[in-house]
Design an enzyme around this catalytic site. Structure first.
Site, PDB file in Angstrom:
ATOM      1  N   CYS A  59       0.873  -1.176   0.000  1.00  0.00           N
ATOM      2  CA  CYS A  59       0.000   0.000   0.000  1.00  0.00           C
ATOM      3  C   CYS A  59       0.910   1.227   0.000  1.00  0.00           C
ATOM      4  O   CYS A  59       1.983   1.188  -0.590  1.00  0.00           O
ATOM      5  CB  CYS A  59      -0.974  -0.033   1.173  1.00  0.00           C
ATOM      6  SG  CYS A  59      -0.218   0.057   2.813  1.00  0.00           S
ATOM      7  N   ALA A  60       0.523   2.290   0.677  1.00  0.00           N
ATOM      8  CA  ALA A  60       1.357   3.491   0.695  1.00  0.00           C
ATOM      9  C   ALA A  60       2.558   3.324   1.625  1.00  0.00           C
ATOM     10  O   ALA A  60       3.694   3.601   1.233  1.00  0.00           O
ATOM     11  CB  ALA A  60       0.533   4.713   1.097  1.00  0.00           C
TER      12      ALA A  60
END
Length: 99
Positions: A59-60
Site C-alpha cells: 500500500c502506501a
C-alpha cells in the site's frame, strides 16, 4: 504476519504483488508489475487471488496492506506485507509504473 523489505521484494523474480491502495493512488505511481485490488474490494475480488503462491501486499506505507494480510491469513492465503509500501519503493529508486 510475514513481512519483506522493498529491496528484498525487488530481487524476487515473478512475484505476485497486489497493491491495495485506491485506484487514484495506484494510477499515480506503483511498484512495477503490481496489480490493483483496492482494500475496499478484497472481499468481493478474493477469487482473483492465486491460492497456490505467495502474495506480496503493498500500500502506501504498510498499514492497509498489513490489515489485508491479516484478513487473507484467516482465509489460508500465503501473504507477505511489504514494509514501507510504495513510499519506500519509490524512495529506494526501484522501478515504477504510472498511468
Amino acid at each position: 504476519m510475514q513481512s519483506i523489505t522493498v529491496t528484498e521484494l525487488a530481487k524476487l523474480q515473478g512475484a505476485t504483488v497486489v497493491d491495495v491502495r485506491e485506484p487514484d493512488e495506484f494510477a499515480q505511481v506503483r511498484a512495477a508489475g503490481a496489480v490493483s485490488i483496492p482494500m475496499s474490494q478484497i472481499i468481493d475480488r478474493i477469487n482473483e487471488l492465486p491460492e497456490d503462491e505467495t502474495i506480496y501486499l503493498i500500500c502506501a506505507v504498510g498499514g492497509r496492506s498489513g490489515k489485508v494480510a491479516e484478513y487473507l491469513e484467516t482465509r489460508d492465503f500465503d501473504v507477505v506485507n511489504v514494509d514501507g509500501g510504495t513510499s519506500a519503493w519509490t524512495d529506494a529508486g526501484l522501478p515504477v509504473d504510472r498511468d
